[in-house]
Design an enzyme around this catalytic site. Structure first.
Site, PDB file in Angstrom:
ATOM      1  N   CYS A 115      18.812  40.561  20.877  1.00  0.00           N
ATOM      2  CA  CYS A 115      19.458  42.073  20.856  1.00  0.00           C
ATOM      3  C   CYS A 115      18.416  43.150  21.415  1.00  0.00           C
ATOM      4  O   CYS A 115      18.808  44.242  21.740  1.00  0.00           O
ATOM      5  CB  CYS A 115      19.810  42.661  19.322  1.00  0.00           C
ATOM      6  SG  CYS A 115      20.835  41.639  18.391  1.00  0.00           S
ATOM      7  N   HIS A 252      20.067  50.379  18.446  1.00  0.00           N
ATOM      8  CA  HIS A 252      20.607  48.827  18.024  1.00  0.00           C
ATOM      9  C   HIS A 252      21.828  48.959  17.232  1.00  0.00           C
ATOM     10  O   HIS A 252      21.605  49.531  16.170  1.00  0.00           O
ATOM     11  CB  HIS A 252      19.930  47.838  18.158  1.00  0.00           C
ATOM     12  CG  HIS A 252      20.440  46.492  17.962  1.00  0.00           C
ATOM     13  ND1 HIS A 252      21.554  46.293  18.910  1.00  0.00           N
ATOM     14  CD2 HIS A 252      20.467  45.763  17.102  1.00  0.00           C
ATOM     15  CE1 HIS A 252      22.046  44.920  18.612  1.00  0.00           C
ATOM     16  NE2 HIS A 252      21.338  44.508  17.486  1.00  0.00           N
ATOM     17  N   ASN A 282      28.472  44.289  16.428  1.00  0.00           N
ATOM     18  CA  ASN A 282      26.944  44.085  16.871  1.00  0.00           C
ATOM     19  C   ASN A 282      27.068  43.378  18.371  1.00  0.00           C
ATOM     20  O   ASN A 282      27.350  42.264  18.206  1.00  0.00           O
ATOM     21  CB  ASN A 282      25.987  43.184  16.074  1.00  0.00           C
ATOM     22  CG  ASN A 282      24.484  42.980  16.775  1.00  0.00           C
ATOM     23  OD1 ASN A 282      24.311  43.291  18.067  1.00  0.00           O
ATOM     24  ND2 ASN A 282      23.881  42.423  15.664  1.00  0.00           N
TER      25      ASN A 282
HETATM   26  N1  ACO Z   1      32.396  39.102   3.153  1.00  0.00           N
HETATM   27  C1  ACO Z   1      32.481  39.140   1.696  1.00  0.00           C
HETATM   28  N2  ACO Z   1      31.284  38.616   1.206  1.00  0.00           N
HETATM   29  C2  ACO Z   1      30.255  38.137   2.009  1.00  0.00           C
HETATM   30  C3  ACO Z   1      30.534  38.104   3.339  1.00  0.00           C
HETATM   31  C4  ACO Z   1      31.787  38.837   3.808  1.00  0.00           C
HETATM   32  N3  ACO Z   1      31.818  38.766   5.065  1.00  0.00           N
HETATM   33  N4  ACO Z   1      29.101  37.611   3.556  1.00  0.00           N
HETATM   34  C5  ACO Z   1      28.372  37.684   2.747  1.00  0.00           C
HETATM   35  N5  ACO Z   1      28.999  37.927   1.502  1.00  0.00           N
HETATM   36  C6  ACO Z   1      28.532  37.435   0.168  1.00  0.00           C
HETATM   37  C7  ACO Z   1      27.405  36.902  -0.071  1.00  0.00           C
HETATM   38  O1  ACO Z   1      27.885  35.623  -0.009  1.00  0.00           O
HETATM   39  C8  ACO Z   1      26.760  37.272  -1.070  1.00  0.00           C
HETATM   40  O2  ACO Z   1      27.497  36.888  -2.342  1.00  0.00           O
HETATM   41  P1  ACO Z   1      26.579  36.444  -3.536  1.00  0.00           P
HETATM   42  O3  ACO Z   1      26.083  37.969  -4.142  1.00  0.00           O
HETATM   43  O4  ACO Z   1      27.692  35.955  -4.473  1.00  0.00           O
HETATM   44  O5  ACO Z   1      25.604  35.668  -3.333  1.00  0.00           O
HETATM   45  C9  ACO Z   1      26.801  38.764  -1.049  1.00  0.00           C
HETATM   46  O6  ACO Z   1      28.018  39.107  -0.409  1.00  0.00           O
HETATM   47  C10 ACO Z   1      25.865  39.801  -0.401  1.00  0.00           C
HETATM   48  O7  ACO Z   1      25.104  38.939   0.499  1.00  0.00           O
HETATM   49  P2  ACO Z   1      23.892  39.738   1.398  1.00  0.00           P
HETATM   50  O8  ACO Z   1      23.815  38.735   2.508  1.00  0.00           O
HETATM   51  O9  ACO Z   1      22.881  39.681   0.482  1.00  0.00           O
HETATM   52  O10 ACO Z   1      24.421  40.905   2.155  1.00  0.00           O
HETATM   53  P3  ACO Z   1      23.805  42.341   2.825  1.00  0.00           P
HETATM   54  O11 ACO Z   1      23.794  43.174   1.817  1.00  0.00           O
HETATM   55  O12 ACO Z   1      22.194  41.785   2.969  1.00  0.00           O
HETATM   56  O13 ACO Z   1      24.715  42.316   4.057  1.00  0.00           O
HETATM   57  C11 ACO Z   1      24.258  41.701   6.332  1.00  0.00           C
HETATM   58  C12 ACO Z   1      24.587  41.344   4.966  1.00  0.00           C
HETATM   59  C13 ACO Z   1      25.415  42.781   6.760  1.00  0.00           C
HETATM   60  C14 ACO Z   1      24.433  40.244   7.138  1.00  0.00           C
HETATM   61  C15 ACO Z   1      22.972  42.567   6.289  1.00  0.00           C
HETATM   62  O14 ACO Z   1      21.893  41.769   5.716  1.00  0.00           O
HETATM   63  C16 ACO Z   1      22.440  42.546   7.777  1.00  0.00           C
HETATM   64  O15 ACO Z   1      22.971  43.682   8.694  1.00  0.00           O
HETATM   65  N6  ACO Z   1      21.209  42.143   7.915  1.00  0.00           N
HETATM   66  C17 ACO Z   1      20.705  42.342   9.517  1.00  0.00           C
HETATM   67  C18 ACO Z   1      21.354  41.781  10.499  1.00  0.00           C
HETATM   68  C19 ACO Z   1      20.597  42.315  11.956  1.00  0.00           C
HETATM   69  O16 ACO Z   1      19.995  43.252  11.870  1.00  0.00           O
HETATM   70  N7  ACO Z   1      20.527  41.274  12.813  1.00  0.00           N
HETATM   71  C20 ACO Z   1      19.319  41.439  13.942  1.00  0.00           C
HETATM   72  C21 ACO Z   1      20.240  41.435  15.172  1.00  0.00           C
HETATM   73  S1  ACO Z   1      21.449  40.279  15.473  1.00  0.00           S
HETATM   74  C22 ACO Z   1      20.634  39.220  16.800  1.00  0.00           C
HETATM   75  O17 ACO Z   1      19.386  39.436  17.164  1.00  0.00           O
HETATM   76  C23 ACO Z   1      21.416  38.212  17.429  1.00  0.00           C
END
Ligand code: ACO
Length: 325
Positions: A115, A252, A282
């Site tokens: 990214c 980003h 993203n």
């Molecule tokens: N729909 C519904 N529920 C979901 C989904 C979905 N699409 N995805 C995950 N869940 C559930 C999980 O299973 C979990 O359930 P549980 O509590 O029963 O175990 C719950 O939601 C919470 O999951 P988390 O992963 O802890 O959710 P979080 O609040 O962290 O959000 C996210 C996830 C959106 C991916 C976030 O962590 C994020 O944005 N991370 C950073 C991403 C990023 O910046 N990446 C870098 C760039 S990408 C690149 O370089 C290619």
């Protein structure tokens, strides 16, 4: 002798036509529009057509930037494409793009910094121009990341989209790009990666394993917020600038909560932040130049204003650019 800066003379962007909404995804995986919007800020994303490639998007964005700059592709000295989803393993997308644009023989290469690819490319281009080794550089961030999404994995399928942005840089006596900063840490490759390469997993991929983005989202989230906070301080410090002097944050676009955290650290209101994650998802290296082009094209970003660009992605890689536009 006065210092030479590189200056953005024009920008362009390109998005695929097909819109995939959160409601569309509800039919594909166990998720909900409200979960996706609450956790990420995303409502919809663009997905490239089956025959539409990263280079197609890069070409459209580049043509728009060239046209707005009023210059011919044959006058380019260098083409840099930030991408982690190239059309081919080789030739690079930059070489394919160079030929399509008719810019034959100028140096052309891809930068794979996930990214942060566009910021890395911008940083390299800035060094070339400031050193006097290039007079006109095309920098593109372009991706078709949805090609490697596992549409059955709800933890990643909802996050990504396709698109491209481009800028043309030229030397100027007045700033210009004030500074760029790039960093990487390969220590946590397991937190965010695509699990197939050429010398690892290639044949297995042919059989069954598939090529997917693997991400431990919540761990990446914490590192991203912390790291972006640090690079913002580093960038302002390097320029003896106070956060109150910034006009625009162009972050980003991975997650609205990460963007909010950076804006809050900078005491910037969300009116000073270009946000596209809601409609683009993203787009990896496409995200910063797409947001930049949107802000420029709709007239929010004006000449003379101070812009802070930042990105964080797989590697981990991260980077920033402070620009007097
Ligand atoms: N729909 C519904 N529920 C979901 C989904 C979905 N699409 N995805 C995950 N869940 C559930 C999980 O299973 C979990 O359930 P549980 O509590 O029963 O175990 C719950 O939601 C919470 O999951 P988390 O992963 O802890 O959710 P979080 O609040 O962290 O959000 C996210 C996830 C959106 C991916 C976030 O962590 C994020 O944005 N991370 C950073 C991403 C990023 O910046 N990446 C870098 C760039 S990408 C690149 O370089 C290619």
């Amino acid at each position: 002798m006065s210092r030479i800066y590189s200056r953005i003379v024009a920008s362009g962007s390109a998005l695929p036509e097909r819109v995939v909404t959160n409601h569309d995804l509800e039919l594909m995986v166990e998720t909900s529009d409200s979960w996706i919007r609450d956790r990420t800020g995303i409502s919809e994303r663009r997905v490239a057509a089956a025959d539409e490639t990263t280079c197609d998007l890069a070409e459209r964005a580049a043509q728009m930037a060239l046209q707005r700059a009023g210059v011919k592709a044959s006058s380019l000295d260098l083409i840099i494409v930030g991408t982690t989803t190239p059309d081919l393993i080789f030739p690079s997308t930059a070489c394919l793009l160079q030929h399509r644009l008719g810019a034959d023989e100028c140096g052309s290469f891809d930068v794979n910094a996930a990214c942060s690819g566009f910021i890395y490319g911008l940083s390299i281009a800035d060094q070339y121009i400031r050193a006097g080794n290039a007079k006109r550089v095309l920098v593109v961030g372009a991706e078709t990341l949805t090609r490697m999404i596992d549409w059955e994995d709800r933890s990643t399928a909802v996050l990504f989209g396709d698109g491209a942005g481009a800028v043309i840089l030229e030397p100027a006596i007045e700033a210009g790009i004030l500074s760029t900063h790039i960093h990487a840490s390969g220590a946590h490759a397991d937190l965010l990666c695509a699990d197939v390469g050429v010398s690892r997993g290639f044949r297995e991929h042919e059989k069954n394993a598939g090529l997917h983005v693997l991400m431990k989202g919540n761990e990446v989230f914490k590192v991203a917020v912390r790291t972006l906070g640090r690079i913002v301080d580093e960038t302002l410090g390097a320029n003896n600038m106070d956060k109150s002097e910034l006009d625009w944050l162009i972050p980003h676009q991975a997650n609205l909560r990460i963007i909010n955290a950076t804006a809050k650290k900078l005491d910037m209101s969300m009116d000073q932040v270009i946000v596209t994650v809601n409609k683009h998802g993203n787009t990896s290296s496409g995200s910063v130049p797409l947001a930049l082009d949107e802000g420029i094209s709709d007239g929010r970003i004006k000449r003379g204003e101070t812009l802070l660009l930042e990105a964080f992605g797989g590697g981990f890689t991260w980077g920033s650019a402070l620009i007097k536009y």
